[in-house]
Design a protein around this motif. Structure first.
Motif, PDB file in Angstrom:
ATOM      1  N   THR A 163       8.313 -12.528   5.385  1.00  0.00           N
ATOM      2  CA  THR A 163       8.416 -12.174   6.798  1.00  0.00           C
ATOM      3  C   THR A 163       8.314 -13.389   7.716  1.00  0.00           C
ATOM      4  N   ASP A 164       8.299 -14.577   7.152  1.00  0.00           N
ATOM      5  CA  ASP A 164       8.210 -15.797   7.953  1.00  0.00           C
ATOM      6  C   ASP A 164       9.412 -15.902   8.898  1.00  0.00           C
ATOM      7  N   LYS A 165       9.163 -16.319  10.121  1.00  0.00           N
ATOM      8  CA  LYS A 165      10.227 -16.354  11.121  1.00  0.00           C
ATOM      9  C   LYS A 165      11.363 -17.309  10.744  1.00  0.00           C
ATOM     10  N   CYS A 166      11.089 -18.351   9.971  1.00  0.00           N
ATOM     11  CA  CYS A 166      12.181 -19.256   9.590  1.00  0.00           C
ATOM     12  C   CYS A 166      13.175 -18.550   8.659  1.00  0.00           C
ATOM     13  N   ARG A 189      13.607 -15.176   8.607  1.00  0.00           N
ATOM     14  CA  ARG A 189      14.207 -14.094   9.404  1.00  0.00           C
ATOM     15  C   ARG A 189      15.292 -14.627  10.336  1.00  0.00           C
ATOM     16  N   ALA A 190      15.244 -15.915  10.674  1.00  0.00           N
ATOM     17  CA  ALA A 190      16.246 -16.506  11.557  1.00  0.00           C
ATOM     18  C   ALA A 190      17.575 -16.757  10.835  1.00  0.00           C
TER      19      ALA A 190
END
Length: 108
Positions: free
Chosen positions: A74-77, A79-80
């Motif tokens: 679920t890390d934003k990097c 998800r981007a």
């Protein structure tokens, strides 16, 4: 963790090996659960502390590692990234059964 495009690029080489590894992992997981359930249902007169301690250690370690995997997925990097490049969620990250068994072991 590299995503579905990467998976397709390596499907012919890695896919059968990963499927075999995954099948072995599922069997090991089932044996661990079965062993702990047998331990929990065993004769209390023949109680030995070491198997309980080892089972608690294994479950606590597994829960901790699976929580780490969940955080990475679920890390934003990640998800981007566009969909086909996002990590593939392969391992079983359900910890509910482990937590239930852990509570039962700690009661003993």
């Amino acid at each position: 963790v590299q995503g579905s495009v990467h998976e397709k690029q390596h499907a012919t080489y890695w896919k059968p090996k990963i499927e075999n590894l995954h099948n072995i992992w599922k069997k090991l997981d089932a044996m661990l659960i079965r062993m702990i359930r047998i331990l929990l249902s065993g004769d209390k007169k023949k109680f030995q502390k070491r198997p309980y301690d080892m089972s608690i250690y294994i479950l606590e370690s597994r829960i901790e590692r699976r929580e780490g995997w969940k955080k990475r997925y679920t890390d934003k990097c990640y998800r981007a990234l566009p969909g086909p490049y996002q990590p593939l969620v392969v391992p079983n990250l359900n910890i509910a059964d482990d937590e239930t068994l852990l509570k039962s072991l700690k009661k003993k």
